[in-house]
Design an enzyme around this catalytic site. Structure first.
Site, PDB file in Angstrom:
ATOM      1  CE1 TYR A 104       8.462   5.940  -3.519  1.00  0.00           C
ATOM      2  CE2 TYR A 104      10.278   6.123  -4.944  1.00  0.00           C
ATOM      3  CZ  TYR A 104       9.389   5.210  -4.070  1.00  0.00           C
ATOM      4  OH  TYR A 104       9.724   4.157  -4.258  1.00  0.00           O
ATOM      5  CD  GLU A 155       8.303   6.299   1.208  1.00  0.00           C
ATOM      6  OE1 GLU A 155       9.035   6.603   2.224  1.00  0.00           O
ATOM      7  OE2 GLU A 155       8.407   5.374   0.767  1.00  0.00           O
ATOM      8  CG  ASP A 174     -14.466  -5.160   1.919  1.00  0.00           C
ATOM      9  OD1 ASP A 174     -14.785  -4.711   0.983  1.00  0.00           O
ATOM     10  OD2 ASP A 174     -13.367  -6.054   1.672  1.00  0.00           O
ATOM     11  CB  THR A 224     -12.501  -1.841  -4.447  1.00  0.00           C
ATOM     12  OG1 THR A 224     -13.631  -2.159  -5.121  1.00  0.00           O
ATOM     13  CG2 THR A 224     -11.439  -3.040  -4.177  1.00  0.00           C
ATOM     14  CE  LYS A 280     -14.560  -5.595  -6.217  1.00  0.00           C
ATOM     15  NZ  LYS A 280     -13.496  -5.243  -5.538  1.00  0.00           N
ATOM     16  NE  ARG A 325      -7.778  -3.633 -11.189  1.00  0.00           N
ATOM     17  CZ  ARG A 325      -9.052  -4.215 -11.340  1.00  0.00           C
ATOM     18  NH1 ARG A 325      -9.638  -3.979 -12.516  1.00  0.00           N
ATOM     19  NH2 ARG A 325      -9.562  -5.173 -10.795  1.00  0.00           N
TER      20      ARG A 325
HETATM   21  N1  DSN Z   1     -11.791 -10.113  -7.083  1.00  0.00           N
HETATM   22  C1  DSN Z   1     -13.247  -9.173  -6.588  1.00  0.00           C
HETATM   23  C2  DSN Z   1     -14.291  -9.712  -7.024  1.00  0.00           C
HETATM   24  O1  DSN Z   1     -14.298 -10.075  -8.228  1.00  0.00           O
HETATM   25  O2  DSN Z   1     -15.299  -9.598  -6.322  1.00  0.00           O
HETATM   26  C3  DSN Z   1     -12.887  -8.990  -5.110  1.00  0.00           C
HETATM   27  O3  DSN Z   1     -11.792  -8.518  -4.613  1.00  0.00           O
END
Ligand code: DSN
Length: 427
Positions: free
Chosen positions: A48, A50, A194, A220, A223, A229
């Protein structure tokens, strides 16, 4: 000794085999390196922590402090940023924290419509961002498929949203961040970019730089960045809060502090330090020349794939792509996105159905598919392989009810993918 949970581990093995044998065209997916995965399954998961490095609510945080600091410093270096928060559990959590920091419930925000390529967390009525805030939308132009900056500007000037959101989940073109900033400055709005989808390409300078013009960047990490993730928030300039935004106690603070407070304690509790360790490893990989080569290959592959689809009469929204993905309108092929996705699944080719701009079908059916190359590029595919992949996709889609043909393509896919081994070290 504890008995191994074979029920679950057998399924994990099955998923490995599924990933190995299939052609992965989901634009938001990728394959992490083994060391990124290894870091995810380690002991910081037990801790933990925090708070933030050097200022935690628990003892024993000296080691995770070092891990989190490495992740932050590497991430700042990737994007030439002055501040970063690596704790958001996901992109949605990163966006939620920015909303919490910058907009009061009921205030207006302006984002790209989900049905035009936007994201759930950019104001969809089904999401916190549309339920708690007054969401307004801009779209893309029908004739060109490009973001309608005139509509964005007109809506912004009329409605004066507190925050303008740019970035998308299914948009194949680059963004005019400068134009958005000019609009935001006219009404004193904060811009959240974003960049979850193209982050890796932006990191390598292959697309326009949102940091030059947008105030807050979220992403994120899994990707085009090819990490675990998770989510992140970044600032290149720690704005001295010209908007006078206040923290929950009514104090005006620099944006970095408002965002830190919005992640913890605002929207999250304990950070996932094992995932942060994996983020640190992935960010180290992003900084290498190999990752530069990988990112350039994504663009080459996307161009080659777009050309192969167009030459077979597929209708790409906006006519092509600047990034890692393309959105295809299947109406001239008399197919729905749902049928295409389900049929390709049977041949072990994975992608997702997607609404196209001005779609006449529901999001469960859709008229389109979204196709991306980051995952197959990680597998080692190059331009010449795009022709093979598109030929297999086309073969299935042209005869979607021909089970014998689907089975034949399924076998071809299995043989083809043997050239591109995935995690051979895992046996
Ligand atoms: N679910 C993602 C995508 O496939 O683009 C975006 O969060």
């Amino acid at each position: 000794m504890q008995k191994k949970d074979t029920l679950v581990f057998d399924l994990i093995r099955k998923e490995l085999e599924r990933q190995r044998h299939g052609i992965e065209l989901i634009a938001s997916e990728n394959f992490t390196s083994l060391q990124v995965m290894e870091a995810m399954g380690t002991v910081p998961t037990n801790k933990y922590a925090e708070g933030y490095p050097g200022k935690r609510y628990y003892g024993g945080c000296e080691v995770v402090d070092e891990i989190e600091t490495i992740a932050i410093e590497r991430l700042k270096k990737i994007f030439n940023a002055s501040w970063a928060n690596v704790q958001p559990h996901s992109g949605a959590q990163a966006n939620a924290a920015v909303f919490l920091a910058c907009v009061k419930p009921g205030e207006k925000v302006l984002g790209l419509d989900l049905s035009m390529g936007g994201h759930l967390t950019h104001g969809s009525p089904a999401n916190f961002s549309g339920k708690n805030y007054q969401a307004l939308f801009y779209g893309v132009k029908k004739e060109t498929g490009l973001v309608d900056y005139d509509q964005l500007e007109a809506t912004a000037l009329k409605e004066k949203p507190k925050m303008i959101i740019c970035g998308a989940s299914a948009y194949s073109r680059d963004w005019d961040y400068k134009r958005i900033r000019e609009v935001a400055d006219k009404i004193g709005a904060v811009i959240m970019a974003d960049i979850a989808h193209p982050a890796g390409l932006i990191a390598k300078g292959l697309l326009n730089d949102p940091f030059e013009h947008c105030h807050i960047i979220t992403s994120t990490t899994h990707k085009t960045l090819r990490g675990p993730r998770g989510g992140i928030i970044l600032l290149r300039h720690d704005f001295d809060n010209p908007w006078g935004i206040k923290d929950p106690k009514g104090n005006t603070r620099p944006m970095s502090q408002l965002l830190d407070l919005a992640v913890f304690p605002g929207t999250q509790g304990g950070p996932l330090e094992h995932i942060i360790a994996a983020k640190a490893v992935a960010f180290g990989e992003t900084l290498t020349d190999d990752f530069t080569k990988y990112s350039r290959q994504i663009l080459l592959n996307a161009q080659a794939m777009a050309k192969a689809f167009v030459s077979r009469g597929y209708n790409l929204i906006s006519g092509g792509t600047d990034n890692h993905l393309m959105l295809i309108d299947l109406r001239n092929k008399n197919l729905t996105g749902k049928k295409a996705q389900e049929t390709l699944d049977k041949a072990h080719i994975t992608l997702n159905k997607n609404t196209v701009p001005f779609d006449d079908k529901s999001p469960f059916v859709t008229s389109g598919i979204r196709v991306g190359v980051p995952a197959i590029t990680t597998r080692g595919m190059q331009e010449k392989d795009m022709e093979t992949v598109v030929a297999m996709v086309d073969s299935v889609l042209m005869k979607p009810d021909d089970e014998a043909n689907i089975k034949k393509v399924y076998e071809e896919v299995k043989i083809f993918m043997k050239q591109f081994p995935l995690y051979p070290e895992l046996g």
